[in-house]
Design a protein around this motif. Sequence first.
Motif, mmCIF file in Angstrom:
data_model
loop_
_atom_site.group_PDB
_atom_site.id
_atom_site.type_symbol
_atom_site.label_atom_id
_atom_site.label_comp_id
_atom_site.label_asym_id
_atom_site.label_seq_id
_atom_site.Cartn_x
_atom_site.Cartn_y
_atom_site.Cartn_z
ATOM 1 N N TYR A 40 -1.829 -2.917 9.764
ATOM 2 C CA TYR A 40 -1.223 -1.864 8.952
ATOM 3 C C TYR A 40 -0.117 -1.135 9.702
ATOM 4 O O TYR A 40 0.770 -0.536 9.073
ATOM 5 C CB TYR A 40 -2.294 -0.862 8.514
ATOM 6 N N ASN A 41 -0.150 -1.170 11.020
ATOM 7 C CA ASN A 41 0.897 -0.499 11.798
ATOM 8 C C ASN A 41 2.249 -1.194 11.665
ATOM 9 O O ASN A 41 3.287 -0.591 11.962
ATOM 10 C CB ASN A 41 0.499 -0.431 13.275
ATOM 11 N N ASN A 42 2.234 -2.457 11.232
ATOM 12 C CA ASN A 42 3.484 -3.202 11.081
ATOM 13 C C ASN A 42 4.091 -3.074 9.687
ATOM 14 O O ASN A 42 5.146 -3.645 9.423
ATOM 15 C CB ASN A 42 3.253 -4.686 11.395
ATOM 16 N N ILE A 43 3.413 -2.346 8.795
ATOM 17 C CA ILE A 43 3.928 -2.152 7.438
ATOM 18 C C ILE A 43 4.991 -1.056 7.459
ATOM 19 O O ILE A 43 4.748 0.054 7.960
ATOM 20 C CB ILE A 43 2.795 -1.784 6.465
ATOM 21 N N GLY A 47 4.330 6.697 2.484
ATOM 22 C CA GLY A 47 3.998 7.511 1.328
ATOM 23 C C GLY A 47 2.954 6.883 0.425
ATOM 24 O O GLY A 47 1.960 6.307 0.877
ATOM 25 N N THR A 48 3.220 6.972 -0.891
ATOM 26 C CA THR A 48 2.256 6.512 -1.895
ATOM 27 C C THR A 48 1.996 5.019 -1.798
ATOM 28 O O THR A 48 0.851 4.559 -1.940
ATOM 29 C CB THR A 48 2.770 6.861 -3.306
ATOM 30 N N ILE A 49 3.064 4.237 -1.554
ATOM 31 C CA ILE A 49 2.891 2.775 -1.478
ATOM 32 C C ILE A 49 1.965 2.408 -0.336
ATOM 33 O O ILE A 49 1.068 1.561 -0.478
ATOM 34 C CB ILE A 49 4.265 2.091 -1.310
ATOM 35 N N LEU A 50 2.140 3.048 0.823
ATOM 36 C CA LEU A 50 1.273 2.764 1.963
ATOM 37 C C LEU A 50 -0.165 3.173 1.665
ATOM 38 O O LEU A 50 -1.110 2.462 2.045
ATOM 39 C CB LEU A 50 1.791 3.485 3.204
ATOM 40 N N ASN A 51 -0.351 4.295 0.987
ATOM 41 C CA ASN A 51 -1.712 4.737 0.631
ATOM 42 C C ASN A 51 -2.377 3.750 -0.321
ATOM 43 O O ASN A 51 -3.581 3.492 -0.225
ATOM 44 C CB ASN A 51 -1.658 6.125 -0.003
ATOM 45 N N ILE A 52 -1.594 3.184 -1.262
ATOM 46 C CA ILE A 52 -2.150 2.180 -2.185
ATOM 47 C C ILE A 52 -2.546 0.920 -1.420
ATOM 48 O O ILE A 52 -3.619 0.342 -1.644
ATOM 49 C CB ILE A 52 -1.126 1.857 -3.285
ATOM 50 N N ILE A 53 -1.678 0.488 -0.498
ATOM 51 C CA ILE A 53 -1.971 -0.724 0.291
ATOM 52 C C ILE A 53 -3.246 -0.533 1.105
ATOM 53 O O ILE A 53 -4.113 -1.416 1.155
ATOM 54 C CB ILE A 53 -0.771 -1.062 1.190
ATOM 55 N N LYS A 54 -3.373 0.637 1.739
ATOM 56 C CA LYS A 54 -4.569 0.885 2.547
ATOM 57 C C LYS A 54 -5.799 1.120 1.672
ATOM 58 O O LYS A 54 -6.891 0.641 1.988
ATOM 59 C CB LYS A 54 -4.329 2.101 3.447
#
Length: 530
Positions: A40-43, A47-54
């Motif tokens: 996940y550190n390489n994404i 914001g919202t997109i990262l929260n959805i991915i996680k």
Amino acid sequence: MKKPNIFYKIFSSTKTAIILFIIYLFFYLVGSVLPYKGDYNNITATGTILNIIKGLDLLHVYSGPWFLVLSAVFFANLIVCTYHRLKGILKGKMPARLSLDYFSNQSNVTKLTLNGSFDDISKKAESFFCKRLYRRKSSTIAGENFSGNVFVNGILNHTWISLIYHFALVLVLIGCTITFLFAFEGEVTVFSEKPSEVPLVSKDTHWYKCVNSIRGWFGKSERDFVVHDDKKLVLSLQDFEIKYTHRPKVKDYPRSGFTTRMNRIWNIQQSATTEVHEDKVFSPWLLKLIGNVAKTLTGTKEAGALSVFSTNDSFFPTEYTSRLLLQEPPSGSAQKEIDIEVNSPLRYRGTTLYQSAYDYKFDIYANDKKVNIGDDGKFKVEGVDGTFEKGDVIRGTFYRKDGIVSQIKPFVRLYYLSENTNDKKPSKEDLGRFEENLGKEIKGIKIVVKNITAGTVLSYRYDPGLKLLWIATPIFFFGMLYRAWGRWYTVYYLLEKVDNRSVTLHLRIQKKGVWADENRIIKRLSEKLA
């Protein structure tokens, strides 16, 4: 009449399968865009997109709960659909009752008036379909002055083909499930001085993790995992050969930029005074490019030549092969000599070994004192302020462009990184080749490289569901294509005797498949009976 269960109606519907396929496409799109099992550190998203991915754990989309639940629902849909098709096939074995009432209740009925003897027309109609290898289905006729039959073309009915590829898709999902639960993979590096082991079982499977999770629910400790000797392959490296040739380079080829590359390839020179109109689709540059391409295709102009060259000190690996001794379990059994090449893996007891890369080991001595090389390839030498860094390690056979084959004297290329001063990046100095056992004096220090040893890097994978996938997947695709593009006809006809010289034909044709054309059958049948 008993109404069908609502869940049975939903799961036996083709619409449900289409909706599930669309959801599947979303997951496959996510799995293709995002790195599966990545960090996940390489994404770069925030914001919202990262929260959805996680939140949805989309970096583990194929092993996440959403995908597994979808697969279970899709599997249930396939099972119910297959049962529904099978029930329809068994129901279709009941004799069809041919009568005027039957044809009057159908919409796609062709009615023809034929002149001739009733018996002759009956024989011609039956002969027409039998000569074309149509199969007769059981039927009953209502009335005395009537004759008719039901014929189906092909060895198998289209419903059987549908049932076959539904069953094949069920096997595909079973194979995927077996792979998900029991498959594992890893990597092993083998050097000649020490054998390496490849396990045939692993605790990294989802099955082992599920079993331990269930044990944890009941308060039991995790089961110890031990790889016994009969579940190991012992590999000893006998020889590792790397073949090199000159590393090709393209002279004056722009590093990036579509326009600059097109200018170089197609010899387009844009004047410095030319005004660039970004809002125009057909700019002068584009028109000139199209013109030069057209001239090249017609042979009136040659494209700008890109010269390919290589330097004598450049080495490009083209092929590497590992020759190993395989110690089969149990320990003490006979050894078998094997070769593993790139694109030529070894398959043994369900495990596949791939030639994936190679590695080197060597020792560096500074003033006869061995130095320790870090994992990043850098090392320090006492008395020198900067840092040394290892570069390419070359050992193998060199195939020159002129056809001469020679053995490369093993060497290591070293670099020197000066100390970072005045907030500037350290400069990197190429110290050249250091051939094995031949010392060179650098920065007042005598550096010698010794014991250059090549090792092979093998990746292995155990996948018990792969054989089932190899069998079921072709059956599924070819069955689905055959069902969709084939010609499938079910012909119902009834001959009604009007008088001694007049017969009325009631004809109904059910067609399936892209290439099916009932008008062609009607035309040929009417010509035969005329």
